[in-house]
Design a protein around this motif. Structure first.
Motif, PDB file in Angstrom:
ATOM      1  N   ALA A   1      12.484  17.011  58.104  1.00 22.13           N
ATOM      2  CA  ALA A   1      13.468  18.067  58.139  1.00 22.13           C
ATOM      3  C   ALA A   1      13.892  18.405  56.800  1.00 22.13           C
ATOM      4  N   SER A   2      14.251  19.687  56.678  1.00 23.73           N
ATOM      5  CA  SER A   2      14.741  20.382  55.384  1.00 23.73           C
ATOM      6  C   SER A   2      16.108  19.728  54.765  1.00 23.73           C
ATOM      7  N   VAL A   3      15.820  19.229  53.579  1.00 22.96           N
ATOM      8  CA  VAL A   3      17.210  18.768  53.131  1.00 22.96           C
ATOM      9  C   VAL A   3      17.447  19.817  51.918  1.00 22.96           C
ATOM     10  N   GLN A   4      18.796  20.393  51.725  1.00 27.21           N
ATOM     11  CA  GLN A   4      19.077  21.175  50.884  1.00 27.21           C
ATOM     12  C   GLN A   4      20.309  20.496  49.903  1.00 27.21           C
ATOM     13  N   ASP A   5      19.835  20.316  48.475  1.00 29.60           N
ATOM     14  CA  ASP A   5      20.838  19.842  47.762  1.00 29.60           C
ATOM     15  C   ASP A   5      21.946  20.472  47.505  1.00 29.60           C
TER      16      ASP A   5
ATOM     17  N   CYS B   1      24.237  24.523  47.874  1.00 28.84           N
ATOM     18  CA  CYS B   1      24.221  25.940  48.502  1.00 28.84           C
ATOM     19  C   CYS B   1      25.519  26.650  47.482  1.00 28.84           C
ATOM     20  N   VAL B   2      24.889  26.780  46.117  1.00 25.66           N
ATOM     21  CA  VAL B   2      25.849  27.615  45.355  1.00 25.66           C
ATOM     22  C   VAL B   2      26.140  28.877  45.883  1.00 25.66           C
ATOM     23  N   ALA B   3      27.288  29.274  45.869  1.00 23.26           N
ATOM     24  CA  ALA B   3      27.801  30.477  46.700  1.00 23.26           C
ATOM     25  C   ALA B   3      27.359  31.789  46.092  1.00 23.26           C
ATOM     26  N   ASP B   4      26.634  32.836  46.814  1.00 28.22           N
ATOM     27  CA  ASP B   4      26.307  34.149  46.425  1.00 28.22           C
ATOM     28  C   ASP B   4      27.515  34.724  46.729  1.00 28.22           C
ATOM     29  N   LEU B   5      28.522  34.980  45.743  1.00 30.31           N
ATOM     30  CA  LEU B   5      29.778  35.680  45.862  1.00 30.31           C
ATOM     31  C   LEU B   5      29.667  37.295  46.484  1.00 30.31           C
ATOM     32  N   LYS B   6      28.569  37.596  46.233  1.00 26.32           N
ATOM     33  CA  LYS B   6      28.260  39.336  46.734  1.00 26.32           C
ATOM     34  C   LYS B   6      28.334  39.176  48.217  1.00 26.32           C
ATOM     35  N   GLY B   7      27.835  38.270  48.872  1.00 25.31           N
ATOM     36  CA  GLY B   7      27.531  37.795  50.276  1.00 25.31           C
ATOM     37  C   GLY B   7      29.034  37.722  51.100  1.00 25.31           C
ATOM     38  N   PRO B   8      28.925  37.992  52.634  1.00 24.66           N
ATOM     39  CA  PRO B   8      30.057  37.581  53.299  1.00 24.66           C
ATOM     40  C   PRO B   8      30.637  36.189  53.057  1.00 24.66           C
ATOM     41  N   ASP B   9      31.730  36.105  53.201  1.00 29.72           N
ATOM     42  CA  ASP B   9      32.364  34.722  53.367  1.00 29.72           C
ATOM     43  C   ASP B   9      32.954  34.469  54.740  1.00 29.72           C
ATOM     44  N   GLY B  10      31.920  33.662  55.507  1.00 29.82           N
ATOM     45  CA  GLY B  10      32.025  33.162  56.821  1.00 29.82           C
ATOM     46  C   GLY B  10      32.560  31.889  56.985  1.00 29.82           C
ATOM     47  N   PRO B  11      32.851  31.548  58.271  1.00 27.65           N
ATOM     48  CA  PRO B  11      33.202  30.336  58.763  1.00 27.65           C
ATOM     49  C   PRO B  11      32.317  28.984  58.112  1.00 27.65           C
ATOM     50  N   ALA B  12      31.167  29.332  57.611  1.00 27.33           N
ATOM     51  CA  ALA B  12      30.432  28.472  56.965  1.00 27.33           C
ATOM     52  C   ALA B  12      30.334  28.405  55.676  1.00 27.33           C
ATOM     53  N   GLY B  13      31.154  29.344  54.945  1.00 25.59           N
ATOM     54  CA  GLY B  13      31.051  29.656  53.484  1.00 25.59           C
ATOM     55  C   GLY B  13      30.218  30.935  53.332  1.00 25.59           C
ATOM     56  N   TYR B  14      29.842  30.870  51.796  1.00 24.38           N
ATOM     57  CA  TYR B  14      29.201  32.056  51.545  1.00 24.38           C
ATOM     58  C   TYR B  14      27.708  31.764  51.470  1.00 24.38           C
ATOM     59  N   PRO B  15      26.784  32.804  51.650  1.00 25.77           N
ATOM     60  CA  PRO B  15      25.413  32.486  52.007  1.00 25.77           C
ATOM     61  C   PRO B  15      25.054  31.912  50.371  1.00 25.77           C
ATOM     62  N   CYS B  16      24.017  31.319  50.452  1.00 26.20           N
ATOM     63  CA  CYS B  16      23.533  30.397  49.209  1.00 26.20           C
ATOM     64  C   CYS B  16      22.746  31.341  48.169  1.00 26.20           C
ATOM     65  N   LYS B  17      23.120  31.244  46.978  1.00 25.38           N
ATOM     66  CA  LYS B  17      22.400  32.148  45.957  1.00 25.38           C
ATOM     67  C   LYS B  17      20.768  31.284  45.929  1.00 25.38           C
ATOM     68  N   SER B  18      19.725  32.147  45.365  1.00 28.25           N
ATOM     69  CA  SER B  18      18.540  31.566  45.321  1.00 28.25           C
ATOM     70  C   SER B  18      18.467  30.528  44.232  1.00 28.25           C
ATOM     71  N   PRO B  19      17.923  29.395  44.608  1.00 26.07           N
ATOM     72  CA  PRO B  19      17.797  28.305  43.316  1.00 26.07           C
ATOM     73  C   PRO B  19      17.107  28.674  41.994  1.00 26.07           C
ATOM     74  N   ALA B  20      16.489  29.840  42.198  1.00 26.46           N
ATOM     75  CA  ALA B  20      15.721  30.305  41.040  1.00 26.46           C
ATOM     76  C   ALA B  20      16.721  30.787  40.108  1.00 26.46           C
TER      77      ALA B  20
ATOM     78  N   GLY C   1      29.909  26.530  42.552  1.00 28.14           N
ATOM     79  CA  GLY C   1      29.035  25.316  43.020  1.00 28.14           C
ATOM     80  C   GLY C   1      29.442  24.375  44.032  1.00 28.14           C
ATOM     81  N   VAL C   2      30.979  24.652  44.655  1.00 28.58           N
ATOM     82  CA  VAL C   2      31.674  23.866  45.421  1.00 28.58           C
ATOM     83  C   VAL C   2      31.082  24.308  46.848  1.00 28.58           C
ATOM     84  N   ASN C   3      30.474  25.478  47.067  1.00 25.32           N
ATOM     85  CA  ASN C   3      30.271  26.007  48.238  1.00 25.32           C
ATOM     86  C   ASN C   3      29.558  25.172  49.256  1.00 25.32           C
ATOM     87  N   GLY C   4      30.059  25.019  50.300  1.00 31.59           N
ATOM     88  CA  GLY C   4      29.497  24.026  51.537  1.00 31.59           C
ATOM     89  C   GLY C   4      29.618  22.605  51.196  1.00 31.59           C
ATOM     90  N   LEU C   5      30.360  22.083  50.256  1.00 28.51           N
ATOM     91  CA  LEU C   5      30.382  20.645  49.801  1.00 28.51           C
ATOM     92  C   LEU C   5      31.602  20.109  50.251  1.00 28.51           C
TER      93      LEU C   5
END
Length: 212
Positions: A21-25, A27-46, A82-86
Protein backbone atom coordinates in the motif's frame (compact mmCIF):
# COMPACT_ATOMS: atom_id res chain seq x y z
CA UNK A 1 -5.10 -27.28 12.10
CA UNK A 2 -4.56 -25.51 15.45
CA UNK A 3 -6.51 -22.28 15.85
CA UNK A 4 -3.42 -20.20 16.63
CA UNK A 5 -1.80 -21.44 13.40
CA UNK A 6 -4.82 -20.33 11.36
CA UNK A 7 -4.64 -16.92 13.04
CA UNK A 8 -0.93 -16.67 12.24
CA UNK A 9 -1.53 -17.51 8.56
CA UNK A 10 -4.34 -14.96 8.36
CA UNK A 11 -2.11 -12.27 9.86
CA UNK A 12 0.72 -13.15 7.49
CA UNK A 13 -1.56 -12.91 4.44
CA UNK A 14 -3.08 -9.63 5.67
CA UNK A 15 0.24 -7.89 6.29
CA UNK A 16 1.75 -9.25 3.07
CA UNK A 17 -1.16 -7.90 1.03
CA UNK A 18 -1.04 -4.51 2.73
CA UNK A 19 2.73 -4.08 2.58
CA UNK A 20 2.49 -2.72 -0.97
CA UNK A 21 0.00 0.00 0.00
CA UNK A 22 1.14 3.52 -0.76
CA UNK A 23 2.48 5.32 2.30
CA UNK A 24 2.84 9.10 2.09
CA UNK A 25 5.27 10.73 4.49
CA UNK A 26 3.57 14.15 4.40
CA UNK A 27 1.20 16.34 2.45
CA UNK A 28 2.54 19.89 2.47
CA UNK A 29 -0.37 22.15 1.59
CA UNK A 30 -0.68 23.64 -1.85
CA UNK A 31 -2.34 26.84 -0.67
CA UNK A 32 -3.35 27.69 -4.23
CA UNK A 33 -5.72 24.72 -4.22
CA UNK A 34 -9.14 24.42 -2.53
CA UNK A 35 -9.36 23.84 1.21
CA UNK A 36 -11.74 20.93 1.71
CA UNK A 37 -12.75 18.71 4.65
CA UNK A 38 -9.57 16.65 4.15
CA UNK A 39 -7.39 19.75 3.99
CA UNK A 40 -5.53 21.30 1.09
CA UNK A 41 -4.20 19.28 -1.84
CA UNK A 42 -0.59 18.21 -1.56
CA UNK A 43 2.24 20.20 -3.04
CA UNK A 44 4.41 18.16 -5.38
CA UNK A 45 7.26 16.58 -3.34
CA UNK A 46 9.67 18.05 -5.88
CA UNK A 47 8.60 21.52 -4.73
CA UNK A 48 8.76 20.82 -0.99
CA UNK A 49 11.62 22.40 0.96
CA UNK A 50 12.63 22.43 4.60
CA UNK A 51 11.04 25.88 4.97
CA UNK A 52 7.63 24.18 4.62
CA UNK A 53 8.31 22.42 7.92
CA UNK A 54 9.68 25.42 9.87
CA UNK A 55 7.67 28.34 11.28
CA UNK A 56 9.38 31.21 13.10
CA UNK A 57 6.61 33.74 13.72
CA UNK A 58 5.71 32.48 17.20
CA UNK A 59 8.97 33.83 18.62
CA UNK A 60 7.64 37.39 18.65
CA UNK A 61 4.62 38.60 20.60
CA UNK A 62 1.59 39.92 18.74
CA UNK A 63 0.20 43.46 18.78
CA UNK A 64 -2.12 43.87 21.78
CA UNK A 65 -3.16 47.47 21.06
CA UNK A 66 -6.74 46.60 20.16
CA UNK A 67 -10.18 46.36 21.74
CA UNK A 68 -9.44 43.07 23.52
CA UNK A 69 -5.86 44.06 24.45
CA UNK A 70 -4.72 40.67 23.24
CA UNK A 71 -3.26 39.00 20.18
CA UNK A 72 -3.36 35.52 18.68
CA UNK A 73 -0.55 34.54 16.32
CA UNK A 74 -1.62 31.38 14.48
CA UNK A 75 0.50 28.61 13.02
CA UNK A 76 -2.39 26.92 11.24
CA UNK A 77 -2.15 25.32 7.82
CA UNK A 78 -2.71 28.66 6.07
CA UNK A 79 0.44 30.03 7.73
CA UNK A 80 2.35 26.75 8.18
CA UNK A 81 1.74 24.45 5.16
CA UNK A 82 3.75 21.58 6.64
CA UNK A 83 1.02 20.74 9.18
CA UNK A 84 -1.48 19.94 6.44
CA UNK A 85 -3.05 16.54 7.06
CA UNK A 86 -1.16 15.94 10.30
CA UNK A 87 -4.03 16.76 12.68
CA UNK A 88 -2.17 19.42 14.65
CA UNK A 89 -1.31 23.13 14.73
CA UNK A 90 -0.15 25.83 17.13
CA UNK A 91 -0.74 29.44 18.09
CA UNK A 92 0.68 32.03 20.48
CA UNK A 93 -1.46 34.10 22.84
CA UNK A 94 -0.31 37.50 24.12
CA UNK A 95 -2.40 39.38 26.67
CA UNK A 96 -1.59 42.88 27.89
CA UNK A 97 -2.75 43.82 31.41
CA UNK A 98 -6.53 43.66 31.22
CA UNK A 99 -6.36 41.61 28.03
CA UNK A 100 -8.94 38.96 27.21
CA UNK A 101 -9.55 36.29 24.60
CA UNK A 102 -13.39 36.42 24.65
CA UNK A 103 -15.69 33.42 24.77
CA UNK A 104 -15.08 31.43 21.58
CA UNK A 105 -15.15 27.94 20.15
CA UNK A 106 -12.99 25.85 17.84
CA UNK A 107 -15.46 23.66 15.94
CA UNK A 108 -12.72 21.45 14.51
CA UNK A 109 -10.29 20.82 17.36
CA UNK A 110 -9.54 20.39 21.03
CA UNK A 111 -6.99 22.81 22.49
CA UNK A 112 -4.17 22.57 25.03
CA UNK A 113 -2.80 25.79 26.57
CA UNK A 114 0.63 26.15 28.21
CA UNK A 115 1.28 29.39 30.12
CA UNK A 116 4.75 30.79 29.44
CA UNK A 117 4.56 34.14 31.29
CA UNK A 118 2.36 35.77 33.90
CA UNK A 119 -0.98 34.41 35.07
CA UNK A 120 -4.00 33.57 32.92
CA UNK A 121 -7.50 32.86 34.18
CA UNK A 122 -9.00 30.34 31.78
CA UNK A 123 -12.19 28.34 31.66
CA UNK A 124 -14.74 26.52 29.59
CA UNK A 125 -18.41 25.64 29.88
CA UNK A 126 -19.61 22.09 29.26
CA UNK A 127 -22.76 21.19 27.35
CA UNK A 128 -24.35 20.66 30.78
CA UNK A 129 -23.49 24.32 31.59
CA UNK A 130 -20.91 23.29 34.17
CA UNK A 131 -18.08 25.82 34.46
CA UNK A 132 -14.46 24.66 34.71
CA UNK A 133 -12.33 27.62 35.78
CA UNK A 134 -8.73 28.03 36.94
CA UNK A 135 -6.07 30.72 37.24
CA UNK A 136 -2.94 29.30 35.65
CA UNK A 137 0.67 30.27 36.34
CA UNK A 138 3.79 29.82 34.23
CA UNK A 139 4.19 26.17 33.28
CA UNK A 140 0.57 25.23 33.95
CA UNK A 141 -1.39 23.42 31.26
CA UNK A 142 -5.14 23.32 30.61
CA UNK A 143 -7.15 21.47 27.98
CA UNK A 144 -10.32 22.74 26.28
CA UNK A 145 -12.48 20.03 24.66
CA UNK A 146 -13.49 20.45 21.04
CA UNK A 147 -16.42 22.74 20.31
CA UNK A 148 -16.97 24.02 23.87
CA UNK A 149 -17.10 27.74 24.68
CA UNK A 150 -13.94 28.88 26.46
CA UNK A 151 -11.92 32.01 27.23
CA UNK A 152 -8.64 33.35 28.61
CA UNK A 153 -8.13 36.51 30.69
CA UNK A 154 -4.87 38.08 31.85
CA UNK A 155 -4.87 37.72 35.63
CA UNK A 156 -1.56 39.52 36.16
CA UNK A 157 -0.46 43.15 36.19
CA UNK A 158 2.17 42.32 33.59
CA UNK A 159 2.04 41.01 30.02
CA UNK A 160 1.02 37.34 30.02
CA UNK A 161 1.57 34.83 27.24
CA UNK A 162 0.89 31.23 26.36
CA UNK A 163 1.27 28.72 23.57
CA UNK A 164 -1.69 26.65 22.46
CA UNK A 165 -1.81 23.49 20.38
CA UNK A 166 -4.78 22.11 18.47
CA UNK A 167 -5.78 18.66 17.28
CA UNK A 168 -6.34 19.94 13.75
CA UNK A 169 -4.39 21.87 11.15
CA UNK A 170 -7.51 24.05 10.72
CA UNK A 171 -9.22 24.25 14.13
CA UNK A 172 -11.69 26.94 13.11
CA UNK A 173 -12.70 29.87 15.27
CA UNK A 174 -15.96 31.57 16.22
CA UNK A 175 -15.89 34.38 18.79
CA UNK A 176 -19.25 34.68 20.54
CA UNK A 177 -19.22 38.48 20.89
CA UNK A 178 -18.46 38.99 17.21
CA UNK A 179 -21.04 36.39 16.16
CA UNK A 180 -23.70 38.37 18.04
CA UNK A 181 -22.65 41.98 17.52
CA UNK A 182 -20.34 42.25 14.49
CA UNK A 183 -22.85 41.40 11.77
CA UNK A 184 -26.12 42.66 10.31
CA UNK A 185 -28.49 40.43 12.29
CA UNK A 186 -31.38 42.72 13.32
CA UNK A 187 -30.96 44.00 16.87
CA UNK A 188 -34.53 43.00 17.72
CA UNK A 189 -33.75 39.38 16.85
CA UNK A 190 -30.53 39.49 18.88
CA UNK A 191 -32.62 40.75 21.80
CA UNK A 192 -35.21 38.00 21.38
CA UNK A 193 -32.59 35.26 21.25
CA UNK A 194 -30.32 36.54 24.02
CA UNK A 195 -32.71 38.43 26.35
CA UNK A 196 -30.36 41.43 26.25
CA UNK A 197 -31.51 45.01 26.42
CA UNK A 198 -31.93 46.61 22.97
CA UNK A 199 -29.91 49.69 23.93
CA UNK A 200 -27.02 47.52 25.10
CA UNK A 201 -27.17 45.50 21.88
CA UNK A 202 -26.95 48.63 19.75
CA UNK A 203 -24.06 49.88 21.87
CA UNK A 204 -22.14 46.63 21.38
CA UNK A 205 -22.91 46.64 17.66
CA UNK A 206 -21.47 50.14 17.50
CA UNK A 207 -18.30 49.04 19.26
CA UNK A 208 -17.79 45.85 17.23
CA UNK A 209 -18.92 47.16 13.85
CA UNK A 210 -22.30 45.50 13.51
CA UNK A 211 -25.38 46.97 11.89
CA UNK A 212 -29.14 46.43 12.14
Amino acid sequence: MPQYYILFLFSLIFFSSSSHASVQDFCVADLKGPDGPAGYPCKSPANVTVSDFVFSSLAKGGNTTNIIQAAVTPAFVAQFPGVNGLGLSLARLDLAPGGVIPFHTHPGASEILVVTRGHITAGFVSSANTVYLETLKKGDVMVFPQGLLHFQVNAAKIHSSAFVSFSSASPGLQILDFALFANNLPSALVGQTTFLDLAQIKKLKGVLGGTG
